[in-house]
Write a protein that holds these residues in place. Structure first.
Motif, PDB file in Angstrom:
ATOM      1  N   UNK A  48       0.840  -1.205   0.000  1.00 38.58           N
ATOM      2  CA  UNK A  48       0.000   0.000   0.000  1.00 38.58           C
ATOM      3  C   UNK A  48       0.878   1.259   0.000  1.00 38.58           C
ATOM      4  N   UNK A  49       1.888   1.280   0.868  1.00 40.08           N
ATOM      5  CA  UNK A  49       2.962   2.282   0.874  1.00 40.08           C
ATOM      6  C   UNK A  49       2.565   3.683   1.331  1.00 40.08           C
ATOM      7  N   UNK A  50       1.354   3.886   1.796  1.00 37.23           N
ATOM      8  CA  UNK A  50       0.959   5.204   2.310  1.00 37.23           C
ATOM      9  C   UNK A  50       0.835   5.114   3.825  1.00 37.23           C
ATOM     10  N   UNK A  51       1.269   6.127   4.570  1.00 36.73           N
ATOM     11  CA  UNK A  51       1.728   7.455   4.170  1.00 36.73           C
ATOM     12  C   UNK A  51       3.228   7.561   3.938  1.00 36.73           C
ATOM     13  N   UNK A  52       3.900   6.444   3.896  1.00 37.03           N
ATOM     14  CA  UNK A  52       5.360   6.452   3.794  1.00 37.03           C
ATOM     15  C   UNK A  52       5.832   7.067   2.478  1.00 37.03           C
TER      16      UNK A  52
END
Length: 379
Positions: free
Chosen positions: A119-123
């Motif tokens: 998913x990679x959010x909020x990174x």
């Protein structure tokens, strides 16, 4: 007469003092409630208060990244925006910017299942810079990447999501990138392969008539108090019974070493079989994490539990590798991913440079499945 005047004067002074005190208390509570810090740290409680006083139709609004679901536990909220970007499309999938498609070309679909490291959010704020987004730019218009990442998801949620939702997208290739979140199931007592010992649904705030009257007439102090008390309310779902810091390092290691892995094994086995029955090709991509000495970086809950986490992930990766071998699937081994220590923001989430490198690693690993459609950028 003088005694009466003195009593009246005292009463007036007391009334004025009480009134001024109440005004100051109300003003001070408003200042605290409206402060950036309180608004940031008490979003859940503030939404609950607004819901009870009728300022919003539900406790999940435009600022809610996830929402509950009657049989999937929770899902990404469709249309969510954050950090200056539209993060979710209308189906709740994280946005992957698509290249212009040739009129005659129907792209092959690559569905990517995973937790927050997919998913990679909020990174990574810009969806185009998440590793599924970068993979799309590498492969070009012959492929459509679908980021079905779900923060905190275990194999249980990913299996349910695929069965009830993702399979109807009719993907050609399905990449499963997990093995980390399922370690949580090992960490807690009373193991159940259905993960009922780990996960639980959320609830709305239970506000009675008295609570509603207090909020309606108690001003800012009442809102401040209720927002603080309701902030810990599990409104969407409960990811685990309590924080990992409540498990001693010794117990964490014992459980990581000896706890059953039945749930992960059967979830992954069923997922692979179902994907194949749907006519798609499964690919297993093992969980990527930092080296042991960096596991607790920005993860104080893992301090002293670093080795336990390594052991738990290692057991899940062994299961993934075995299933891939038995089913003759491509297995992308994280040991082959040459990750820089500087890419890791914590134990497993990567910065944009790390996301780009992960995308190239995956593109190279599935090259045999791509054929002539892929762009020459694929290593």
């Amino acid at each position: 007469m003088k005694k009466g005047a003195s009593w009246l004067a005292s009463f007036i002074v007391a009334a004025v003092s009480i009134t001024l005190g109440a005004v100051m208390l109300n003003y001070g509570a408003k200042v605290i409630y409206s402060s950036d810090n309180f608004q940031k740290t008490h979003q859940n409680g503030i939404r609950a208060v607004q819901y009870v006083v009728g300022q919003r139709p539900d406790i999940y609004g435009d600022d809610s990244q996830i929402i509950p679901h009657p049989y999937l536990l929770y899902t990404n909220r469709p249309g969510f925006s954050g950090k200056g970007f539209v993060q979710h499309d209308e189906g709740g999938y994280r946005v992957v910017p698509q290249p212009n498609q040739a009129v005659h070309l129907t792209p092959k679909k690559i569905l990517i299942l995973g937790g927050s490291t997919t998913y990679s959010y909020p990174y990574v704020a810009d969806p185009a810079h998440s590793w599924p987004g970068v993979l799309q730019s590498l492969l070009g218009p012959g492929y459509q990447i679908i980021n079905a990442g779900l923060s905190s998801a275990t194999s249980a949620e990913l299996l349910a999501d695929y069965i009830f939702r993702h399979r109807y997208l009719k993907p050609d290739i399905v990449v499963f990138h997990e093995g980390g979140n399922d370690v949580l199931a090992m960490m807690f007592a009373n193991y159940n392969p259905e993960y009922s010992h780990l996960r639980a649904p959320g609830t709305r705030p239970i506000a009675g008539t008295i609570d509603k009257h207090i909020l309606a007439r108690g001003g800012w102090p009442a809102r401040l108090l209720y927002a603080h008390n309701w902030n810990e309310l599990t409104s969407v779902f409960s990811p685990m019974p309590y924080d990992l810091s409540g498990i001693s390092p010794a117990d964490a290691l014992t459980r990581a070493t000896n706890a059953p892995t039945t749930g992960f094994e059967r979830n992954l086995d069923l997922l692979v079989r179902t994907i194949r029955e749907d006519g798609a090709t499964p690919v297993l991509f093992g969980f990527v994490q930092a080296r042991e000495q960096f596991i607790s970086r920005n993860r104080p809950d893992l301090l002293g539990r670093e080795h336990a986490w390594i052991v738990g992930v290692g057991r899940n990766l062994a299961i993934m590798e075995r299933i891939a071998k038995d089913q003759r699937l491509i297995y992308l081994d994280p040991k082959d991913f040459a990750a820089s220590d500087d890419w890791f923001l914590d134990n497993c989430h990567l910065n944009e440079a790390g996301e780009a490198a992960k995308a190239k690693f995956v593109a190279s690993g599935i090259k045999s499945l791509l054929g002539a459609r892929a762009e020459t950028a694929v290593p």
